[in-house]
Write a protein that holds these residues in place. Sequence first.
Motif, PDB file in Angstrom:
ATOM      1  N   HIS A  16       1.147   4.131  -3.025  1.00 15.26           N
ATOM      2  CA  HIS A  16       0.875   5.532  -2.690  1.00 15.26           C
ATOM      3  C   HIS A  16       2.118   6.398  -2.927  1.00 15.26           C
ATOM      4  O   HIS A  16       2.009   7.518  -3.452  1.00 15.26           O
ATOM      5  N   LYS A  18       0.836  -1.200   0.000  1.00 17.18           N
ATOM      6  CA  LYS A  18       0.000   0.000   0.000  1.00 17.18           C
ATOM      7  C   LYS A  18       0.876   1.256   0.000  1.00 17.18           C
ATOM      8  O   LYS A  18       0.628   2.198  -0.746  1.00 17.18           O
ATOM      9  N   GLU A  65       2.465   6.942  -6.647  1.00 14.45           N
ATOM     10  CA  GLU A  65       1.428   7.868  -7.120  1.00 14.45           C
ATOM     11  C   GLU A  65       1.801   9.315  -6.816  1.00 14.45           C
ATOM     12  O   GLU A  65       1.669  10.190  -7.668  1.00 14.45           O
ATOM     13  N   GLN A  66       2.267   9.556  -5.597  1.00 13.92           N
ATOM     14  CA  GLN A  66       2.632  10.916  -5.206  1.00 13.92           C
ATOM     15  C   GLN A  66       3.863  11.413  -5.965  1.00 13.92           C
ATOM     16  O   GLN A  66       3.948  12.589  -6.311  1.00 13.92           O
ATOM     17  N   ILE A 109       2.066  12.815   1.572  1.00 17.09           N
ATOM     18  CA  ILE A 109       1.545  11.462   1.776  1.00 17.09           C
ATOM     19  C   ILE A 109       0.832  11.421   3.125  1.00 17.09           C
ATOM     20  O   ILE A 109       1.328  11.955   4.111  1.00 17.09           O
ATOM     21  N   ASP A 110      -0.329  10.783   3.149  1.00 17.53           N
ATOM     22  CA  ASP A 110      -1.080  10.639   4.391  1.00 17.53           C
ATOM     23  C   ASP A 110      -0.453   9.520   5.219  1.00 17.53           C
ATOM     24  O   ASP A 110      -0.712   8.342   4.981  1.00 17.53           O
TER      25      ASP A 110
END
Length: 78
Positions: A11, A7, A14-15, A72-73
């Motif tokens: 992510h 995951k 993607e960022q 990023i979260d």
Amino acid sequence: MEKLRKKFSLHFKEQLKKRYKKVPSTNFISNEFNLRAHNCSTVSREAVRKWLNGASLPTYDKLVVIKAWLDIDIKLFE
């Protein structure tokens, strides 16, 4: 744990694509990270490769740097 690593990897990529229009080289990513790593140790290209491949997760202090850099979260990975 493997799901969490995958995951993060997705992510993270993607960022990076959002910011740079592609996933840059591990050398570029490690250099950019290291320029921002004021409160933690620097990273190697090998560490970045592992993050991109989902083989490992960055430590919390490194996640904080990545959050500030790429938005990023990190709550997803705590």
